[in-house]
Design an enzyme around this catalytic site. Sequence first.
Site, PDB file in Angstrom:
ATOM      1  N   HIS A  82      30.667   7.953   9.170  1.00  0.00           N
ATOM      2  CA  HIS A  82      31.055   8.653   7.935  1.00  0.00           C
ATOM      3  C   HIS A  82      29.972   9.645   7.515  1.00  0.00           C
ATOM      4  O   HIS A  82      28.801   9.481   7.845  1.00  0.00           O
ATOM      5  CB  HIS A  82      31.425   7.679   6.800  1.00  0.00           C
ATOM      6  CG  HIS A  82      30.302   6.971   6.122  1.00  0.00           C
ATOM      7  ND1 HIS A  82      30.331   5.627   5.809  1.00  0.00           N
ATOM      8  CD2 HIS A  82      29.106   7.393   5.648  1.00  0.00           C
ATOM      9  CE1 HIS A  82      29.234   5.280   5.183  1.00  0.00           C
ATOM     10  NE2 HIS A  82      28.465   6.323   5.078  1.00  0.00           N
ATOM     11  N   GLU A 109      35.160   8.004   4.902  1.00  0.00           N
ATOM     12  CA  GLU A 109      35.279   6.939   5.900  1.00  0.00           C
ATOM     13  C   GLU A 109      36.243   7.365   7.017  1.00  0.00           C
ATOM     14  O   GLU A 109      37.020   8.307   6.849  1.00  0.00           O
ATOM     15  CB  GLU A 109      35.805   5.670   5.216  1.00  0.00           C
ATOM     16  CG  GLU A 109      34.907   5.135   4.098  1.00  0.00           C
ATOM     17  CD  GLU A 109      33.639   4.438   4.604  1.00  0.00           C
ATOM     18  OE1 GLU A 109      33.172   4.736   5.723  1.00  0.00           O
ATOM     19  OE2 GLU A 109      33.110   3.590   3.859  1.00  0.00           O
ATOM     20  N   ASN A 111      29.397   3.958  10.939  1.00  0.00           N
ATOM     21  CA  ASN A 111      30.770   4.157  11.441  1.00  0.00           C
ATOM     22  C   ASN A 111      31.129   5.639  11.564  1.00  0.00           C
ATOM     23  O   ASN A 111      32.297   5.983  11.739  1.00  0.00           O
ATOM     24  CB  ASN A 111      31.783   3.439  10.532  1.00  0.00           C
ATOM     25  CG  ASN A 111      31.780   4.003   9.111  1.00  0.00           C
ATOM     26  OD1 ASN A 111      31.025   4.920   8.811  1.00  0.00           O
ATOM     27  ND2 ASN A 111      32.612   3.451   8.252  1.00  0.00           N
ATOM     28  N   ASP A 137      27.932  12.461  -3.406  1.00  0.00           N
ATOM     29  CA  ASP A 137      28.791  11.326  -3.759  1.00  0.00           C
ATOM     30  C   ASP A 137      28.142  10.425  -4.805  1.00  0.00           C
ATOM     31  O   ASP A 137      26.959  10.582  -5.146  1.00  0.00           O
ATOM     32  CB  ASP A 137      29.155  10.525  -2.492  1.00  0.00           C
ATOM     33  CG  ASP A 137      27.946  10.228  -1.605  1.00  0.00           C
ATOM     34  OD1 ASP A 137      26.806  10.424  -2.059  1.00  0.00           O
ATOM     35  OD2 ASP A 137      28.150   9.804  -0.454  1.00  0.00           O
TER      36      ASP A 137
HETATM   37  C1  GLP Z   1      25.702   6.091   2.335  1.00  0.00           C
HETATM   38  C2  GLP Z   1      25.821   7.515   1.793  1.00  0.00           C
HETATM   39  C3  GLP Z   1      25.761   8.529   2.907  1.00  0.00           C
HETATM   40  C4  GLP Z   1      24.602   8.226   3.825  1.00  0.00           C
HETATM   41  C5  GLP Z   1      24.779   6.866   4.439  1.00  0.00           C
HETATM   42  C6  GLP Z   1      23.694   6.508   5.429  1.00  0.00           C
HETATM   43  O1  GLP Z   1      26.895   5.575   2.771  1.00  0.00           O
HETATM   44  N1  GLP Z   1      27.003   7.719   1.039  1.00  0.00           N
HETATM   45  O2  GLP Z   1      25.647   9.836   2.346  1.00  0.00           O
HETATM   46  O3  GLP Z   1      24.531   9.210   4.830  1.00  0.00           O
HETATM   47  O4  GLP Z   1      24.761   5.942   3.373  1.00  0.00           O
HETATM   48  O5  GLP Z   1      22.609   5.930   4.778  1.00  0.00           O
HETATM   49  P1  GLP Z   1      21.163   5.802   5.387  1.00  0.00           P
HETATM   50  O6  GLP Z   1      20.597   7.165   5.397  1.00  0.00           O
HETATM   51  O7  GLP Z   1      20.442   4.903   4.416  1.00  0.00           O
HETATM   52  O8  GLP Z   1      21.294   5.207   6.724  1.00  0.00           O
END
Ligand code: GLP
Length: 241
Positions: A136, A141, A134, A66
């Site tokens: 995702h 989402e 949440n 993404d």
């Molecule tokens: C963002 C990314 C996700 C990732 C999430 C969790 O929203 N788009 O791909 O898994 O963050 O982030 P973290 O690993 O920093 O908790």
Amino acid sequence: MEIKILDTQKIDEEVANLFIETINNKPNCILGLATGSSPLGVYALLVKACKENKVSFKQVKTFNLDEYVGLDGNHNQSYRYFMNHNLFDHIDIDKNNTRVPSGLNMTNETAKQYDKEIEKAGGIDLQILGIGSNGHIAFNEPGTPLDSLTHIVTLDESTRKDNARFFNSIDEVPTHAVSMGLASIMKAKKIVLIATGPKKAKAIKALVEGDVTSSLPVSVLKNHPDATIYVDFEAASLLNK
Ligand code: GLP
């Protein structure tokens, strides 16, 4: 779907070793990569292994999940910048073989090309994922259809708040992103997800104890034939013992 509860260091080691094995068995493999803090320990171990000549990325191709809409790849919060800074600049990969969806001039129509590119390359052999608080995955989402392909998403307020820590203020966090869809992710041959820390505990409990539902995007992984969820003790703290 398999769940492994381990300490964070062990998770990073196991997942990094899986990447190294995958690349050594198939030097021109296709990797699906993620941003966020969850994969950072794995990326650090891959950099180390590459420097020690235990693995080479010379023929590897990568596709990232993404990108924020509106951020140029040189912006220090863009996911292209993140990948260069945390992995690509430190390994022997050809940057032309690394793809991060563009956050500029993207439409739902052009976004679909990303799935075609992945397919043309032969499909993803190994996909790493993190998880949002949440539930995702990538930027899919709650409410995202399970059959979604790469598309433009509106970020949840909770996601913008979670990610505000990387920006000067929440107002600077983009409102939209381009993200591989749930069906795009499910096409990967093998999937590993890393969930660490107490903020992930609720989503992990819902994943383990609930059904497959678009209100918890990560739950789609229950339908995957080869998905492993690596959970540390804090993220596993709400699971029934
Ligand atoms: C963002 C990314 C996700 C990732 C999430 C969790 O929203 N788009 O791909 O898994 O963050 O982030 P973290 O690993 O920093 O908790």
